[in-house]
Design a protein around this motif. Structure first.
Motif, PDB file in Angstrom:
ATOM      1  N   VAL A  84       0.839  -1.200   0.000  1.00 42.83           N
ATOM      2  CA  VAL A  84       0.000   0.000   0.000  1.00 42.83           C
ATOM      3  C   VAL A  84       0.876   1.254   0.000  1.00 42.83           C
ATOM      4  N   LEU A  85       1.886   1.275   0.853  1.00 43.28           N
ATOM      5  CA  LEU A  85       2.767   2.436   0.937  1.00 43.28           C
ATOM      6  C   LEU A  85       3.540   2.652  -0.356  1.00 43.28           C
ATOM      7  N   LEU A 130       5.827   3.718  -6.270  1.00 40.97           N
ATOM      8  CA  LEU A 130       6.917   2.755  -6.384  1.00 40.97           C
ATOM      9  C   LEU A 130       6.358   1.340  -6.435  1.00 40.97           C
ATOM     10  N   ALA A 131       7.227   0.406  -6.788  1.00 45.28           N
ATOM     11  CA  ALA A 131       6.875  -1.014  -6.741  1.00 45.28           C
ATOM     12  C   ALA A 131       8.126  -1.771  -6.345  1.00 45.28           C
ATOM     13  N   ALA A 132       7.943  -2.888  -5.668  1.00 39.50           N
ATOM     14  CA  ALA A 132       9.098  -3.711  -5.305  1.00 39.50           C
ATOM     15  C   ALA A 132       9.836  -4.123  -6.578  1.00 39.50           C
ATOM     16  N   ASN A 163      10.203  -8.251  -8.574  1.00 39.23           N
ATOM     17  CA  ASN A 163       9.391  -9.190  -7.784  1.00 39.23           C
ATOM     18  C   ASN A 163       9.965  -9.493  -6.408  1.00 39.23           C
ATOM     19  N   GLU A 164      10.841  -8.651  -5.919  1.00 38.43           N
ATOM     20  CA  GLU A 164      11.374  -8.824  -4.572  1.00 38.43           C
ATOM     21  C   GLU A 164      10.252  -8.555  -3.565  1.00 38.43           C
ATOM     22  N   PRO A 165      10.059  -9.426  -2.562  1.00 37.29           N
ATOM     23  CA  PRO A 165       9.044  -9.146  -1.539  1.00 37.29           C
ATOM     24  C   PRO A 165       9.241  -7.762  -0.941  1.00 37.29           C
ATOM     25  N   SER A 166       8.141  -7.065  -0.727  1.00 38.82           N
ATOM     26  CA  SER A 166       8.204  -5.644  -0.390  1.00 38.82           C
ATOM     27  C   SER A 166       8.698  -5.352   1.021  1.00 38.82           C
ATOM     28  N   VAL A 168      14.104  -2.562  -0.035  1.00 38.89           N
ATOM     29  CA  VAL A 168      12.867  -1.922  -0.491  1.00 38.89           C
ATOM     30  C   VAL A 168      12.415  -0.892   0.537  1.00 38.89           C
ATOM     31  N   GLN A 169      12.503  -1.229   1.804  1.00 37.03           N
ATOM     32  CA  GLN A 169      12.115  -0.281   2.846  1.00 37.03           C
ATOM     33  C   GLN A 169      13.014   0.950   2.841  1.00 37.03           C
ATOM     34  N   LEU A 170      14.309   0.750   2.639  1.00 36.30           N
ATOM     35  CA  LEU A 170      15.218   1.899   2.579  1.00 36.30           C
ATOM     36  C   LEU A 170      14.923   2.764   1.360  1.00 36.30           C
ATOM     37  N   ALA A 171      14.609   2.145   0.238  1.00 38.07           N
ATOM     38  CA  ALA A 171      14.260   2.911  -0.964  1.00 38.07           C
ATOM     39  C   ALA A 171      12.990   3.720  -0.746  1.00 38.07           C
ATOM     40  N   LEU A 172      12.028   3.133  -0.041  1.00 39.00           N
ATOM     41  CA  LEU A 172      10.788   3.861   0.251  1.00 39.00           C
ATOM     42  C   LEU A 172      11.062   5.039   1.184  1.00 39.00           C
ATOM     43  N   MET A 173      11.922   4.824   2.164  1.00 37.81           N
ATOM     44  CA  MET A 173      12.274   5.926   3.055  1.00 37.81           C
ATOM     45  C   MET A 173      12.986   7.035   2.278  1.00 37.81           C
ATOM     46  N   ALA A 174      13.870   6.663   1.356  1.00 36.80           N
ATOM     47  CA  ALA A 174      14.548   7.657   0.519  1.00 36.80           C
ATOM     48  C   ALA A 174      13.537   8.464  -0.281  1.00 36.80           C
ATOM     49  N   ARG A 175      12.512   7.791  -0.807  1.00 37.02           N
ATOM     50  CA  ARG A 175      11.481   8.472  -1.602  1.00 37.02           C
ATOM     51  C   ARG A 175      10.694   9.447  -0.728  1.00 37.02           C
ATOM     52  N   MET A 176      10.339   9.025   0.484  1.00 38.30           N
ATOM     53  CA  MET A 176       9.599   9.906   1.384  1.00 38.30           C
ATOM     54  C   MET A 176      10.399  11.162   1.714  1.00 38.30           C
ATOM     55  N   VAL A 177      11.682  10.982   1.966  1.00 35.85           N
ATOM     56  CA  VAL A 177      12.534  12.126   2.299  1.00 35.85           C
ATOM     57  C   VAL A 177      12.661  13.049   1.085  1.00 35.85           C
ATOM     58  N   ALA A 178      12.930  12.447  -0.075  1.00 34.97           N
ATOM     59  CA  ALA A 178      13.120  13.251  -1.285  1.00 34.97           C
ATOM     60  C   ALA A 178      11.866  14.038  -1.651  1.00 34.97           C
ATOM     61  N   LYS A 179      10.691  13.455  -1.407  1.00 36.32           N
ATOM     62  CA  LYS A 179       9.422  14.130  -1.715  1.00 36.32           C
ATOM     63  C   LYS A 179       8.989  15.076  -0.600  1.00 36.32           C
ATOM     64  N   GLU A 180       9.814  15.161   0.442  1.00 33.45           N
ATOM     65  CA  GLU A 180       9.532  16.026   1.589  1.00 33.45           C
ATOM     66  C   GLU A 180       8.160  15.728   2.177  1.00 33.45           C
ATOM     67  N   GLU A 181       7.909  14.442   2.369  1.00 30.92           N
ATOM     68  CA  GLU A 181       6.696  14.048   3.078  1.00 30.92           C
ATOM     69  C   GLU A 181       6.737  14.634   4.494  1.00 30.92           C
ATOM     70  N   PRO A 182       5.594  14.843   5.118  1.00 30.66           N
ATOM     71  CA  PRO A 182       5.588  15.409   6.474  1.00 30.66           C
ATOM     72  C   PRO A 182       6.524  14.626   7.401  1.00 30.66           C
ATOM     73  N   PHE A 183       7.145  15.351   8.328  1.00 30.55           N
ATOM     74  CA  PHE A 183       8.075  14.709   9.244  1.00 30.55           C
ATOM     75  C   PHE A 183       7.386  13.599  10.031  1.00 30.55           C
ATOM     76  N   SER A 184       6.124  13.789  10.344  1.00 28.28           N
ATOM     77  CA  SER A 184       5.391  12.769  11.087  1.00 28.28           C
ATOM     78  C   SER A 184       5.259  11.483  10.274  1.00 28.28           C
ATOM     79  N   THR A 185       5.070  11.609   8.960  1.00 32.23           N
ATOM     80  CA  THR A 185       4.961  10.445   8.080  1.00 32.23           C
ATOM     81  C   THR A 185       6.297   9.712   8.011  1.00 32.23           C
ATOM     82  N   GLN A 186       7.367  10.481   7.841  1.00 32.96           N
ATOM     83  CA  GLN A 186       8.699   9.887   7.802  1.00 32.96           C
ATOM     84  C   GLN A 186       9.021   9.185   9.112  1.00 32.96           C
ATOM     85  N   TYR A 187       8.715   9.851  10.215  1.00 28.45           N
ATOM     86  CA  TYR A 187       9.025   9.281  11.524  1.00 28.45           C
ATOM     87  C   TYR A 187       8.236   7.998  11.748  1.00 28.45           C
TER      88      TYR A 187
END
Length: 210
Positions: free
Chosen positions: A112-113, A119-121, A124-127, A132-151
């Motif tokens: 869902v996230l 993004l997509a895994a 076919n790597e399990p998400s 994959v989690q680090l890449a998603l965190m990088a995307r959140m930071v780069a898109k300047e998602e709210p700090f609460s979302t990142q945290y």
């Protein structure tokens, strides 16, 4: 350092370690790691509060890895023996294999996230894979998602299991390249968590004064 520069650096760190832990490194990537630019970038991480010792340990493990006679093949073997065999023969890089959640539940949430972030895994790597989690965190930071979302994502989806993952890697090979890479990114995430907490507290204080 201004906040926007810090966010760029944070995103770059998450993305770099995501790529490092996703699959075995090829010779082109190893040659890049030898470059002065890459060495300087890694050394610059020591300026982040709390990371100096871990950066030095990682630099030593990298230097040893690059000096090996058949470095690409030997590092690939290290990666496979550490991450690709079925536990307990190796260390699982999947969040759902650790206490607090299950593989099915974590992958549903991650899927869902990933869709929310466009993004997509990969391949076919399990998400719930650490990369994959680090890449998603990088995307959140780069898109300047709210700090609460990142945290929330960092605290509830990565740091709830990554320290256990790190400890298991270090037990297997305390001086190894990949265990030291995991050790460094987990230490960085602990510092980043504190940084986000500070920003959230500042926002709360500012809003309470308005």
């Amino acid at each position: 350092m201004q906040h926007n520069q810090i966010h760029l650096q944070r995103a770059a760190i998450y993305q770099w370690f995501s790529q490092l832990l996703f699959r075995e490194l090829d010779e082109k990537q190893l040659t890049s790691l030898e470059s002065g630019e890459h060495r300087a970038w890694i050394a610059s991480l020591a300026a982040i509060p709390g990371l100096s010792a871990e950066v030095k340990q990682f630099e030593r493990s990298l230097a040893r890895a690059l000096r090996r006679d058949s470095r690409q093949l030997e590092l690939a073997a290290d990666f496979a023996s550490l991450f690709l065999l079925a536990p307990p023969a190796s260390v699982s890089p999947y969040a759902g294999h650790y206490p607090r959640t299950t593989a099915a539940a974590e992958r549903r949430q991650m899927n869902v996230l990933l869709v929310e972030q466009g993004l997509a895994a990969r391949e076919n790597e399990p998400s719930d894979h650490i990369a994959v989690q680090l890449a998603l965190m990088a995307r959140m930071v780069a898109k300047e998602e709210p700090f609460s979302t990142q945290y929330y994502f960092l605290h509830h989806h990565i740091l709830c299991w990554a320290p256990l993952f790190r400890d298991a890697c270090l037990v297997r090979d305390n001086e190894g390249f990949y265990p030291q890479a995991v050790n460094l990114i987990v230490r960085f995430m602990r510092e980043d968590e504190q940084y986000l907490e500070t920003l959230l507290m500042d926002d709360f204080y500012f809003s309470s004064q308005c």
